[in-house]
Design a protein around this motif. Structure first.
Motif, PDB file in Angstrom:
ATOM      1  N   THR A   1       0.912  -1.245   0.077  1.00 43.27           N
ATOM      2  CA  THR A   1       0.140  -0.012   0.228  1.00 43.27           C
ATOM      3  C   THR A   1       0.813   1.269   0.080  1.00 43.27           C
ATOM      4  O   THR A   1       0.523   2.453  -0.635  1.00 43.27           O
ATOM      5  N   CYS A   2       1.887   1.324   0.787  1.00 39.56           N
ATOM      6  CA  CYS A   2       2.721   2.271   0.683  1.00 39.56           C
ATOM      7  C   CYS A   2       3.856   2.593  -0.477  1.00 39.56           C
ATOM      8  O   CYS A   2       4.750   3.326  -0.593  1.00 39.56           O
ATOM      9  N   GLY A   3       3.723   1.376  -1.328  1.00 43.92           N
ATOM     10  CA  GLY A   3       4.805   1.475  -2.474  1.00 43.92           C
ATOM     11  C   GLY A   3       6.104   0.602  -1.958  1.00 43.92           C
ATOM     12  O   GLY A   3       6.994   1.311  -2.851  1.00 43.92           O
ATOM     13  N   ARG A   4       6.230   0.350  -0.674  1.00 45.23           N
ATOM     14  CA  ARG A   4       7.438  -0.389  -0.436  1.00 45.23           C
ATOM     15  C   ARG A   4       7.605  -1.742  -0.894  1.00 45.23           C
ATOM     16  O   ARG A   4       7.480  -2.768  -0.296  1.00 45.23           O
ATOM     17  N   TRP A   5       7.885  -1.692  -2.044  1.00 44.10           N
ATOM     18  CA  TRP A   5       8.015  -3.064  -2.907  1.00 44.10           C
ATOM     19  C   TRP A   5       9.051  -4.112  -2.486  1.00 44.10           C
ATOM     20  O   TRP A   5       8.670  -5.322  -2.410  1.00 44.10           O
ATOM     21  N   GLU A   6       9.980  -3.528  -2.132  1.00 43.39           N
ATOM     22  CA  GLU A   6      11.435  -4.331  -1.448  1.00 43.39           C
ATOM     23  C   GLU A   6      10.901  -4.908  -0.216  1.00 43.39           C
ATOM     24  O   GLU A   6      11.408  -6.109   0.243  1.00 43.39           O
ATOM     25  N   ASP A   7      10.447  -4.073   0.776  1.00 36.71           N
ATOM     26  CA  ASP A   7       9.996  -4.765   2.154  1.00 36.71           C
ATOM     27  C   ASP A   7       9.043  -5.669   1.701  1.00 36.71           C
ATOM     28  O   ASP A   7       8.935  -6.875   2.694  1.00 36.71           O
ATOM     29  N   MET A   8       7.818  -5.422   0.922  1.00 38.46           N
ATOM     30  CA  MET A   8       6.832  -6.441   0.763  1.00 38.46           C
ATOM     31  C   MET A   8       7.455  -7.882   0.299  1.00 38.46           C
ATOM     32  O   MET A   8       7.240  -8.943   0.874  1.00 38.46           O
ATOM     33  N   ALA A   9       8.548  -7.488  -0.675  1.00 39.32           N
ATOM     34  CA  ALA A   9       9.177  -8.976  -1.053  1.00 39.32           C
ATOM     35  C   ALA A   9      10.128  -9.678  -0.259  1.00 39.32           C
ATOM     36  O   ALA A   9       9.860 -10.843  -0.032  1.00 39.32           O
ATOM     37  N   SER A  10      10.581  -8.791   0.837  1.00 33.75           N
ATOM     38  CA  SER A  10      11.317  -9.528   2.133  1.00 33.75           C
ATOM     39  C   SER A  10      10.397 -10.325   2.828  1.00 33.75           C
ATOM     40  O   SER A  10      10.816 -11.468   3.130  1.00 33.75           O
ATOM     41  N   VAL A  11       9.122  -9.551   3.040  1.00 31.24           N
ATOM     42  CA  VAL A  11       8.239 -10.543   4.027  1.00 31.24           C
ATOM     43  C   VAL A  11       7.861 -11.574   3.338  1.00 31.24           C
ATOM     44  O   VAL A  11       7.752 -12.784   3.819  1.00 31.24           O
ATOM     45  N   ARG A  12       7.580 -11.643   2.026  1.00 29.31           N
ATOM     46  CA  ARG A  12       7.013 -12.526   1.345  1.00 29.31           C
ATOM     47  C   ARG A  12       8.167 -13.886   1.212  1.00 29.31           C
ATOM     48  O   ARG A  12       7.781 -14.928   1.179  1.00 29.31           O
ATOM     49  N   SER A  13       9.359 -13.252   0.776  1.00 29.43           N
ATOM     50  CA  SER A  13      10.688 -14.336   1.257  1.00 29.43           C
ATOM     51  C   SER A  13      10.818 -14.828   2.368  1.00 29.43           C
ATOM     52  O   SER A  13      11.034 -16.201   2.580  1.00 29.43           O
TER      53      SER A  13
END
Length: 199
Positions: free
Chosen positions: A43-55
Motif C-alpha cells: 500500500t505504501c509502495g515499499r515493494w522491496e519490503d513487501m518482497a522481503s516479507v514474502r521471502s
C-alpha cells in the motif's frame, strides 16, 4: 498487544511492524500476520519490503490460504474464489455483477484500485477488484433469489476488503434489500447504504 489489523486500518506502519515482529515469534506459522504486513508495505509502495516479507514467509514454509466466499441457497452451499469461472451459471452471474457495477458507477461509485496490492497496470487492477468472491456470491444470490426482502447471507473466510465493504453498502441501498456478510473478523449487516460495523 497491538493488533496489526487495527494498525492496517489506521495506516500506522511503526506499530504494525512492531506488532508483526512480536507475532512472528508467538505464531511463526500464522500466514495472516505476514500477509497483512506485506499488504501494508505494498500500500505504501515499499515493494522491496513487501518482497522481503514474502521471502521470509517462503523460507519458513508458511502457507497462504485461499480467500473464498460461500452462500447457502435451497440447502445447497455454493463456494467461489475471486474471478471464479467454474460455476455452470458463471455467464449470467458475471452479467448480473456487471449490471450492479454499472448501476453503482452511474451513482458515482468507482472501485478503489489502491486496494489491489500488486504492481500491475490500472486496468488489470480494475478487473481484479471487480470480481472478488463476495461480489460474485452477491450476484449469484440475487440471480437465485431475485425477489423479496429477505437478506442475502454471505460468508467469507477472511476479512472483507474496503472496496467490497463499500460496494455492499451501496448495493443494499440500490436493491432495497439487506445484505448480511460474516467475515473472519466481524459480522456486517448492510441496510439502505450503511453497515452495522459503522465502517
Amino acid at each position: 498487544m497491538v493488533n496489526p489489523s487495527v494498525c492496517a486500518m489506521k495506516g500506522d506502519m511503526e506499530y504494525a511492524e512492531m506488532a508483526a515482529k512480536r507475532l512472528f515469534v508467538l505464531e511463526p506459522l500464522n500466514a495472516g500476520t505476514y500477509i497483512m504486513l506485506s499488504n501494508m508495505y505494498a500500500t505504501c509502495g515499499r515493494w522491496e519490503d513487501m518482497a522481503s516479507v514474502r521471502s521470509l514467509m517462503k523460507s519458513k514454509n508458511v502457507k497462504k490460504f485461499a480467500a473464498y466466499s460461500w452462500i447457502e441457497i435451497d440447502n445447497e452451499v455454493h463456494k467461489f474464489v475471486a474471478e471464479d469461472a467454474s460455476h455452470p451459471q458463471t455467464e449470467i452471474m458475471f452479467e448480473e455483477l456487471r449490471r450492479l457495477i454499472k448501476k453503482l458507477q452511474e451513482a458515482g461509485f468507482m472501485p478503489d484500485t489502491k486496494l489491489i496490492l500488486h504492481n500491475v497496470v490500472e486496468n488489470e487492477k480494475l478487473a481484479s477488484i471487480c470480481y472478488h468472491s463476495e461480489k460474485l456470491i452477491l450476484a449469484f444470490g440475487l440471480i437465485k433469489k431475485p425477489q423479496g426482502t429477505t437478506p442475502i447471507r454471505i460468508m467469507k473466510n477472511i476479512h472483507v476488503c474496503g472496496d467490497c465493504h463499500q460496494f455492499m453498502k451501496l448495493v443494499s441501498r440500490i436493491i432495497a434489500r439487506p445484505i448480511m456478510l460474516s467475515d473472519s473478523n466481524i459480522f456486517h449487516h448492510f441496510i439502505d447504504g450503511s453497515c452495522s460495523c459503522k465502517d
